[in-house]
Design an enzyme around this catalytic site. Structure first.
Site, PDB file in Angstrom:
ATOM      1  N   GLU A   1      61.363  -3.721  36.429  1.00 32.55           N
ATOM      2  CA  GLU A   1      60.356  -4.414  35.601  1.00 32.55           C
ATOM      3  C   GLU A   1      59.851  -3.391  34.603  1.00 32.55           C
ATOM      4  O   GLU A   1      59.128  -2.462  34.984  1.00 32.55           O
ATOM      5  CB  GLU A   1      59.190  -4.892  36.477  1.00 32.55           C
ATOM      6  CG  GLU A   1      59.550  -5.879  37.541  1.00 32.55           C
ATOM      7  CD  GLU A   1      59.856  -7.248  36.984  1.00 32.55           C
ATOM      8  OE1 GLU A   1      59.307  -7.608  35.923  1.00 32.55           O
ATOM      9  OE2 GLU A   1      60.666  -7.948  37.596  1.00 32.55           O
TER      10      GLU A   1
ATOM     11  N   GLU B   1      56.146   0.410  22.356  1.00 31.31           N
ATOM     12  CA  GLU B   1      55.084  -0.107  23.216  1.00 31.31           C
ATOM     13  C   GLU B   1      53.880   0.831  23.085  1.00 31.31           C
ATOM     14  O   GLU B   1      53.997   2.031  23.337  1.00 31.31           O
ATOM     15  CB  GLU B   1      55.598  -0.117  24.656  1.00 31.31           C
ATOM     16  CG  GLU B   1      54.661  -0.775  25.627  1.00 31.31           C
ATOM     17  CD  GLU B   1      55.220  -0.779  27.048  1.00 31.31           C
ATOM     18  OE1 GLU B   1      55.818   0.230  27.460  1.00 31.31           O
ATOM     19  OE2 GLU B   1      55.044  -1.793  27.738  1.00 31.31           O
TER      20      GLU B   1
END
Ligand code: NAD
Length: 491
Positions: A264, A395
């Site tokens: 993830e 990010e």
């Protein structure tokens, strides 16, 4: 529960600070310890054992022994369910102490930490229900000459390495532990070096719930400990949540014994507001999807695409919301945003905002530290960010949104999908047909239509592209901790 004293205001002061292997609190074999820093003050709070390869070896040996003994892997499903359910009740009973641990370690406002604790308890209840429902299909393969049948066993994959980041320790650690236990796996948990106390607290509670010792072990430490776990030949599966860069290393490390891997990873999620959207709902929800947990959320809607007719209005409202967010003491009831987790993360966010200035991006509000102690950063709104600006591609993992106008939703798709990530997306429109068409075309593991970032343990969570491998949660998440064995019988 002896990890955190119930009656202490700060919660973590009394933590033991040693890791937990085979049901016993132990120091790192090297004797090393690391110092935790409270991000609200920037000051050291306590020391914790800093494990390395030797400690991982010890914990894996215990988890292997526990798995092979069958004490958990072959326990009756009803027994497993009972212990998971008891665990959920214990989490609820210790909610304040557990919430304080997250707040002290990574700065999440206490009220939100409490919500996370509630979700963690529900995840244990959900997977308690699954224990008695793990099944495999069977079929009749008889013919005129022969009678026969096949059946399928869903067996626990074995020893699982559970590697967790710092951004939502209670929730992410609970998801992994609950799922692996429901499947019958034993595990070694490697929490983030920033937030090790949550996993220790959960492991202590599991013992109290009746879990046999050695089934869940916790090695606190840094990247070296995680890397050793990922490469370990006696580990059958790695369930990892963290950055894409570390995910790539885990894939390489796991190649030795071809262990199962689920990842993830990071995201750069788009949020699309069409001109016909209910702006009274869409703008506050887009703000929440960005600023919740100070933007330190993998699914944060960092790239906000707004259709031209309502662009200026949305920018103005977002600036107003950002300016109204109370940033400060995470224990104040009206605090919406706490600090960033660490000096390192704070430095990274500052560096990215600096790059935005150099890339000609307009900072409409924020873009700077909140004066005073701790790692507090002001909610930031950016516009005029080119597609190749670093803040549009990387990010940020901080409270900073880029707002970009667009004309035609169909041509927008190319820009939305022009990212290495594919974790999640948000669509706001009253044209529900268009919403479903967009949802089908956006490359991401989760799409929210007219709803803000709700995450639920019942539904699969995970990413396309560089945002991950496999899924966590729901039935899919459970499958990832199971091996399928086909048995063919002729009579
Ligand atoms: P990180 O990758 O730096 O660390 C995550 C964990 O991996 C930590 O426990 C760390 O000690 C360990 N680790 C570090 N190097 C390792 C190595 N070589 N081998 C094995 N383990 C190693 O990530 P982080 O900074 O702690 O967390 C933030 C990241 O996590 C962000 O990118 C965020 O998007 C991502 N994240 C993703 C999800 C999701 O569900 N997709 C959820 C939360 C966070």
């Amino acid at each position: 529960m002896n990890v955190m004293a119930e009656d202490k205001k700060t919660g973590v002061e009394d933590a033991d600070g040693r890791m937990l292997i085979d049901g016993v609190r132990v120091a790192a074999r090297s004797g090393k310890r690391s110092t935790l820093v409270n991000p609200s003050t920037g000051k050291s709070s306590m020391e914790v054992a800093y494990g390395d390869a030797e400690d991982i070896d010890a914990a894996v040996a215990v988890a292997r022994g526990a798995f092979d003994s069958g004490i958990w892997s072959r326990a009756r499903a009803e027994e497993r369910a009972k212990i998971l359910w008891r665990m959920a009740d214990l989490i609820d009973a210790n909610a304040d102490a557990l919430a304080r641990a997250d707040t002290e370690q990574m700065g999440m406002p206490f009220a939100f930490s409490k919500v996370m604790v509630g979700h963690a308890a529900e995840a244990f209840r959900y997977y308690a229900g699954w224990c008695t429902k793990i099944q495999g299909p069977s079929s009749d393969i008889s013919g005129q000459e022969m009678m026969g049948f096949t059946y399928t066993r869903a067996e626990p994959v074995g020893v699982a390495g559970l590697i967790v980041p710092w951004n939502a320790p209670m929730l992410l650690t609970s998801w992994k532990i609950a799922t692996s236990l429901a499947a019958g796996c034993t595990s070694v948990v490697k929490p983030s070096e920033e937030t090790p106390l949550t996993a220790l607290a959960l492991a202590e509670l599991l013992l109290e719930a009746g879990l046999p010792k050695g089934v869940v072990n916790v090695v606190t430490g840094g990247g070296e400990a995680g890397a050793h776990l990922a490469a370990h030949r006696d580990v059958d599966k790695i369930s990892f949540t963290g950055s894409t860069a570390t995910g790539r290393k885990i894939i390489q490390a796991s190649a030795g014994n071809l262990k199962r891997v689920t990842l993830e990873l990071g995201g750069k999620s788009p949020c699309v507001i069409l001109a016909d959207a209910d702006l009274a709902k869409a703008v506050p929800a887009a703000a929440q999807a960005m600023y919740f947990n100070s933007g330190q959320v993998c699914t944060a809607g960092q790239r906000l695409f707004v259709q031209r007719p309502v662009y200026e209005q949305v920018v103005a409202e977002m600036v107003q919301i950002a300016n109204g967010i109370k940033v400060g003491n995470p224990y104040d009831a009206d605090t919406v945003m706490g600090p960033l987790v660490s000096g390192r993360q704070f430095g990274r966010v500052c560096e990215l905002i600096e790059s935005a200035r150099k890339d000609g991006v307009t900072i409409r509000t924020g873009g700077e530290k909140v004066e005073g102690e701790g790692f507090f950063f002001r909610p930031t709104v950016m516009t005029e960010a080119g597609r190749d600006a670093r803040v549009m591609r990387e990010e940020i993992f901080g409270p900073a949104i880029c707002i970009v106008p667009f004309d035609d939703p169909d041509t927008l798709l190319e820009e939305i999908n022009d990212t290495e990530y594919g974790l999640s997306a948000y669509i706001w429109t009253r044209d529900i047909e268009r919403a479903h068409r967009l949802a089908a075309q956006i490359q991401s593991g989760v799409v929210w239509i007219n709803s803000g970032g709700l995450i639920d343990y019942r539904v699969p969570m995970g990413g396309f592209k560089a945002s991950g491998w496999g899924r966590e949660n729901g039935a899919k998440g459970l499958e990832a901790f199971l091996e399928t064995k086909t048995v063919i019988v002729t009579l």
